[in-house]
Motif scaffolding. Structure first.
Motif, PDB file in Angstrom:
ATOM      1  N   ARG A   1      59.941  36.190  25.973  1.00 27.34           N
ATOM      2  CA  ARG A   1      59.565  35.043  25.127  1.00 27.34           C
ATOM      3  C   ARG A   1      60.546  34.855  23.978  1.00 27.34           C
ATOM      4  O   ARG A   1      60.783  33.732  23.536  1.00 27.34           O
ATOM      5  CB  ARG A   1      58.133  35.209  24.601  1.00 27.34           C
TER       6      ARG A   1
ATOM      7  N   ARG B   1      57.783  34.804  40.590  1.00 28.50           N
ATOM      8  CA  ARG B   1      57.093  34.532  39.321  1.00 28.50           C
ATOM      9  C   ARG B   1      56.203  35.708  38.934  1.00 28.50           C
ATOM     10  O   ARG B   1      55.133  35.903  39.511  1.00 28.50           O
ATOM     11  CB  ARG B   1      56.313  33.231  39.425  1.00 28.50           C
TER      12      ARG B   1
ATOM     13  N   ARG C   1      46.006  26.864  29.360  1.00 27.03           N
ATOM     14  CA  ARG C   1      47.270  26.273  28.944  1.00 27.03           C
ATOM     15  C   ARG C   1      47.241  24.748  28.872  1.00 27.03           C
ATOM     16  O   ARG C   1      48.150  24.146  28.295  1.00 27.03           O
ATOM     17  CB  ARG C   1      48.367  26.687  29.919  1.00 27.03           C
TER      18      ARG C   1
ATOM     19  N   LYS D   1      59.266  20.890  37.450  1.00 26.03           N
ATOM     20  CA  LYS D   1      60.114  20.626  36.266  1.00 26.03           C
ATOM     21  C   LYS D   1      61.607  20.661  36.624  1.00 26.03           C
ATOM     22  O   LYS D   1      62.373  19.799  36.200  1.00 26.03           O
ATOM     23  CB  LYS D   1      59.823  21.658  35.154  1.00 26.03           C
TER      24      LYS D   1
HETATM   25  C1  S3P Z   1      56.389  31.405  33.365  1.00 30.60           C
HETATM   26  C2  S3P Z   1      56.923  30.471  34.203  1.00 30.60           C
HETATM   27  C3  S3P Z   1      58.232  30.640  34.871  1.00 30.60           C
HETATM   28  C4  S3P Z   1      59.106  31.637  34.100  1.00 30.60           C
HETATM   29  C5  S3P Z   1      58.356  32.911  33.844  1.00 30.60           C
HETATM   30  C6  S3P Z   1      57.079  32.687  33.049  1.00 30.60           C
HETATM   31  C7  S3P Z   1      55.079  31.128  32.720  1.00 30.60           C
HETATM   32  O1  S3P Z   1      58.894  29.390  34.943  1.00 30.60           O
HETATM   33  O2  S3P Z   1      59.543  31.113  32.885  1.00 30.60           O
HETATM   34  O3  S3P Z   1      58.071  33.469  35.089  1.00 30.60           O
HETATM   35  O4  S3P Z   1      54.745  31.770  31.705  1.00 30.60           O
HETATM   36  O5  S3P Z   1      54.369  30.219  33.210  1.00 30.60           O
HETATM   37  P1  S3P Z   1      58.477  28.198  35.977  1.00 30.60           P
HETATM   38  O6  S3P Z   1      57.465  27.369  35.287  1.00 30.60           O
HETATM   39  O7  S3P Z   1      59.744  27.486  36.205  1.00 30.60           O
HETATM   40  O8  S3P Z   1      57.946  28.876  37.172  1.00 30.60           O
END
Ligand code: S3P
Length: 170
Positions: free
Chosen positions: A57, A118, A137, A14
């Protein structure tokens, strides 16, 4: 109202693709995770550890609302969980083009192996658990205006595909 949101699982590209698209279209670029980290001067992992996922969140939702209100002509890379919480998916769909990036779990697992940043990977730390999260998801990501499959494609090909959709949409 030209806003282009990228959604998709962790590791789908992304940020990389969003940045390339913003450069090509001469639009601003925002990465919501980076924005949160800058605002709190803390890494996402530390936010999860100290304040918990729920707090993260809320921050994420706040950032999405602010971007929608105060930016124009922007490409936004969201976090992997963004569209799942606080009505963010519908908010983004009502205020721009939402592009889903889809990559196979096998490829994502490979890409994310050496990743320390992550926090969710600490929890989903086997391929089986990871695939379960991926499956849970996927119906959310599938609600994007368009979905682009990335497996076997070069960054250039993906960017071209995105841009052709952008011109059709706006
Ligand atoms: C998350 C993805 C992460 C970041 C956090 C939670 C998720 O972003 O927002 O660690 O819930 O999948 P990326 O998709 O950029 O890794």
């Amino acid at each position: 109202m030209k806003k282009i949101f990228f959604i998709g699982f962790m590791g789908t590209g992304k940020t990389t693709i969003g940045k390339l698209v913003s450069d090509k279209l001469n639009l601003d670029f925002i990465d919501t995770d980076s924005l949160i980290e800058e605002r709190l001067n803390m890494s996402i992992s530390n936010i999860f550890e100290e304040w918990g996922e729920e707090y993260f969140r809320k921050l994420e939702h706040d950032v999405i609302c602010k971007i929608i209100k105060s930016t124009e002509g922007t490409v936004i890379a969201t976090g992997g969980g963004t569209p799942l919480y606080h009505g963010n998916l519908q908010l983004m769909k009502n205020n721009g083009l939402v592009i889903g990036l889809n990559t196979s779990p096998k490829e994502l697992w490979r890409r994310l192996q050496d990743c320390q940043e992550r926090p969710l990977l600490k929890q989903y730390n086997t391929y089986k658990k990871f695939c379960k999260l991926y499956r849970n998801r996927s119906n959310i990501y599938a609600q994007a205006h368009i979905t682009i499959k990335t497996d076997g494609k070069s960054l250039e090909e993906i960017v071209k595909e995105v841009i052709s959709y952008v011109f059709k949409f706006f």
